[in-house]
Each structure stands twice: as structure tokens, then as C-alpha cells.
Design a protein around this motif. Structure first.
Motif, PDB file in Angstrom:
ATOM      1  N   PHE A 241       0.861  -1.185   0.000  1.00  0.00           N
ATOM      2  CA  PHE A 241       0.000   0.000   0.000  1.00  0.00           C
ATOM      3  C   PHE A 241       0.898   1.235   0.000  1.00  0.00           C
ATOM      4  O   PHE A 241       1.469   1.604   1.021  1.00  0.00           O
ATOM      5  N   TYR A 242       1.019   1.887  -1.169  1.00  0.00           N
ATOM      6  CA  TYR A 242       1.990   2.968  -1.337  1.00  0.00           C
ATOM      7  C   TYR A 242       1.373   4.160  -2.080  1.00  0.00           C
ATOM      8  O   TYR A 242       1.989   4.740  -2.971  1.00  0.00           O
ATOM      9  N   PRO A 243       0.130   4.554  -1.721  1.00  0.00           N
ATOM     10  CA  PRO A 243      -0.527   5.650  -2.438  1.00  0.00           C
ATOM     11  C   PRO A 243      -0.057   7.021  -1.932  1.00  0.00           C
ATOM     12  O   PRO A 243      -0.719   7.675  -1.125  1.00  0.00           O
ATOM     13  N   GLN A 244       1.086   7.474  -2.404  1.00  0.00           N
ATOM     14  CA  GLN A 244       1.623   8.773  -2.015  1.00  0.00           C
ATOM     15  C   GLN A 244       2.177   9.468  -3.256  1.00  0.00           C
ATOM     16  O   GLN A 244       2.603   8.816  -4.211  1.00  0.00           O
ATOM     17  N   THR A 245       2.156  10.778  -3.233  1.00  0.00           N
ATOM     18  CA  THR A 245       2.546  11.575  -4.400  1.00  0.00           C
ATOM     19  C   THR A 245       3.709  12.514  -4.095  1.00  0.00           C
ATOM     20  O   THR A 245       4.007  13.393  -4.896  1.00  0.00           O
ATOM     21  N   THR A 246       4.377  12.335  -2.953  1.00  0.00           N
ATOM     22  CA  THR A 246       5.381  13.308  -2.524  1.00  0.00           C
ATOM     23  C   THR A 246       6.814  12.830  -2.682  1.00  0.00           C
ATOM     24  O   THR A 246       7.730  13.647  -2.782  1.00  0.00           O
ATOM     25  N   PHE A 247       7.037  11.507  -2.707  1.00  0.00           N
ATOM     26  CA  PHE A 247       8.401  10.982  -2.786  1.00  0.00           C
ATOM     27  C   PHE A 247       8.560  10.179  -4.069  1.00  0.00           C
ATOM     28  O   PHE A 247       7.921   9.146  -4.251  1.00  0.00           O
ATOM     29  N   ALA A 248       9.421  10.662  -4.962  1.00  0.00           N
ATOM     30  CA  ALA A 248       9.655   9.991  -6.241  1.00  0.00           C
ATOM     31  C   ALA A 248      10.786   8.982  -6.090  1.00  0.00           C
ATOM     32  O   ALA A 248      11.931   9.357  -5.848  1.00  0.00           O
TER      33      ALA A 248
END
Length: 340
Positions: A241-248
Motif C-alpha cells: 500500500f503505497y498511495p503517495q505523491t510526494t516521494f519519487a
């Protein structure tokens, strides 16, 4: 026999293959050890690690204190982890060496002068994914041309599905908390409001303390895990579960290993190397859209997608790429008059 020096100026302490098995290492250190151990079968490997006080013989090579890397005439080929300034500094004491910057991170805006410095000192750059290399080329587009290529990080050998039954209520986050855990908590809180039986296990390697805000109900912290235990957690979960938009992610080793053991990854579709590492089976979406995340979880609870590892990420394939690189001529010319 070829001798390769790997210089790591960024680690907090020395590390060895024992630490790889015990857990708590970041993806960069794990990658260095796996690649070095494989290459050590046909070449001599020397490591120079920040924070190391004593020399130690290991299966991955001989580990030395970082300062010893500045001994003149060290070896013919030097690979420096992440620190471009150290790579350029080494050129002054290793004028005849081939120097490669093995970049695992996205450099910040204050690092734009690196293009001029690397070009002047003839340092090549290896990134860890095609998207990472493309991003670096864009970042340095206003500077002189550089030799930039990529070699993927390797997953641990032998990873594959084994038929372990998964828990449709169990989600897993397996990264350092600075990689968007606060946002993951928010997305989990919203999903659990609709599906109260959901739980989220957090496997934090423990190398960085990070503020993530209030912890939602249903979250358990596993702490640093030995690698085998982390893989066992992956086999039990519904998804990573990795729904994040801040760390590329420059690569995303945890995602690659999850795919290899058959674990779907729920992650943002246009971030970092996600689309390069995660296979196209509906796993990537807009990670800011709670409704889509909920719909995807509900669908996977009924029928979980079948996913597989990418053969390009196998240790043998990755080390073949490294051997070809090290056997080929250097691709960056050194302007020694600019180094003096």
C-alpha cells in the motif's frame, strides 16, 4: 584480475552482508552489497565506508575506513555512491582512475553545478532506472554533456510466489516514513472508514526518524525486519500500500521485490520510477483519489491480480550489465587542466 573500489561517503556506519540479512539497511546499501558480493567472484572488491573504523574481510569484499580512499594510486576503477563532490575530489588524488558516480537519489536544486564539475573531472554517471537517468538529464540540461546511463537495482535472488495464502484485510507499507507515510496514513484512514476490517502493517527500516502525524486506528508497526521476514510479510498481505505523491522513487526496490513474490502494488501512476518497476495490471492510479483507491481495494479483495517479477531486475542480469560497463572503455574525457 580487475580491482574495483566502491566508495560510500553517505552511510552513517560501516555495513557488511551480515547487516543485509539482519534487516534495517536501506535499499542503496542492500544493492551495493548484493552487486559487490556477486562481482567478487571474478574481481577484487574494496569498499571505503563512512563511519567505519576498522578493516574487515567479507564475502562482498574488503571493507576499509572511508579516509583510505584518498590514498594516491588506489585502483583503476572507482565507483562513488551518491556524493558527486567526493567523486570530483577523488580525481585530484586519483588522476588516472576511471571514476563512476553511482547515483541512487534525485539531486536537489542546489546541485546544478554538478554537471560542470563532473564534466571537468571526467566522471561518468550511472543511475538506477531509465526514468531516473532521464530525470537527471533534464535536471542538468543547461550544463555540459555528461556520460549518463542506468543499471537497475537487483532484487534478492530466489524471489517468487510460493502459494502463501494472503489476508484480504491486510495492507503493507514497507519503506522509510519519509517516503510519504503521512499521506499513506491519510489514504488508509479514508479506506478504513469504508472497510473497517482493513489493517495496515508498517515495516520501517529504522534509519530515519520522520514526523508522520497521528497514527490511524488499524495500524501496527513491525519495526526493522530481517529481509526474509519482510518477504514473509509481503506474502501475507493483500497489497503493498503505497498511495503517495510526494516521494519519487529513483527505482523502488521494495516495489520490485513485491512484484517478484506476487504482491500487487497500489501506487501513484506518474511518480518517479513507479511505471518502470510496477507491471501494468491496474496497479497504478491517482494516489490522491480516495474513491479510486477504495474501488481498487474492493476489487482486489474479490480477485487479486496476478503479478510477476521483471527478469531485468534479477541479480544475474544486473551484474551482467555491470561487468559490461566495467569492461568497456571510459565514456568521459578528463580535462585535467580543470582538475589541478
Amino acid at each position: 584480475m580487475h580491482t574495483l573500489a566502491i566508495v560510500d561517503p553517505c552511510c552513517a556506519r560501516g555495513y557488511t552482508p551480515d547487516a543485509l540479512h539482519a534487516g534495517g539497511l536501506g535499499g542503496t546499501e542492500a544493492t551495493v552489497l548484493r552487486v559487490a558480493t556477486a562481482l567478487a567472484t571474478d574481481m577484487t572488491i574494496l569498499h571505503y565506508q563512512c563511519g567505519r573504523l576498522v578493516t574487515e574481510q567479507t564475502d562482498a569484499g574488503v571493507m576499509h575506513p572511508f579516509e583510505n580512499a584518498f590514498t594516491p594510486g588506489l585502483v583503476a576503477t572507482i565507483v562513488v555512491i551518491n556524493a558527486w563532490k567526493v567523486a570530483c575530489k577523488l580525481r585530484k588524488v586519483q588522476p588516472d582512475a576511471r571514476i563512476i558516480l553511482w547515483l541512487h537519489i534525485h539531486p536537489g536544486r542546489h546541485n546544478r553545478p554538478m554537471a560542470q564539475a563532473l564534466a571537468a573531472t571526467g566522471v561518468e554517471v550511472i543511475c538506477v532506472s531509465a526514468s531516473h537517468a532521464a530525470s537527471l538529464r533534464r535536471f542538468l540540461a543547461d550544463g555540459p554533456p555528461l556520460a549518463i546511463d542506468h543499471i537497475h537495482n537487483p532484487i534478492a535472488p530466489g524471489l517468487m510466489p510460493d502459494g502463501t495464502a494472503h489476508d484480504p484485510d491486510r495492507l503493507l507499507f514497507a519503506s522509510s516514513p519519509h517516503k510519504g507515510l503521512a499521506q499513506v496514513f491519510a489514504r488508509f484512514r479514508a479506506a478504513r472508514a469504508a472497510i473497517p476490517s482493513l489493517t495496515l502493517a508498517v515495516a520501517d527500516p529504522g534509519y530515519l526518524v520522520w514526523e508522520t502525524g497521528p497514527v490511524p486506528e488499524g495500524v501496527t508497526f513491525l519495526g526493522p525486519l530481517p529481509h526474509a521476514d519482510l518477504i514473509a510479510q509481503m506474502r501475507r498481505a493483500l497489497c503493498l500500500f503505497y498511495p503517495q505523491t510526494t516521494f519519487a522513487e529513483t527505482f523502488g526496490l521494495v516495489m520490485a521485490e513485491a512484484q517478484a513474490v506476487g504482491l500487487p502494488v497500489l501506487a501513484h501512476d506518474t511518480l518517479g520510477a513507479n511505471a518502470e518497476v510496477v507491471t501494468d495490471t491496474g496497479q497504478l492510479l491517482d494516489a490522491g483519489d480516495d474513491a479510486r483507491i477504495l474501488a481498487r481495494l474492493r476489487a482486489w479483495r474479490d480477485v487479486r491480480p496476478v503479478v510477476r517479477g521483471n527478469p531485468a531486475f534479477a541479480l544475474t542480469a544486473v551484474c551482467d550489465r555491470w561487468r559490461k560497463l566495467l569492461a568497456a572503455p571510459a565514456r568521459a574525457e578528463i580535462s585535467l587542466e580543470k582538475v589541478a
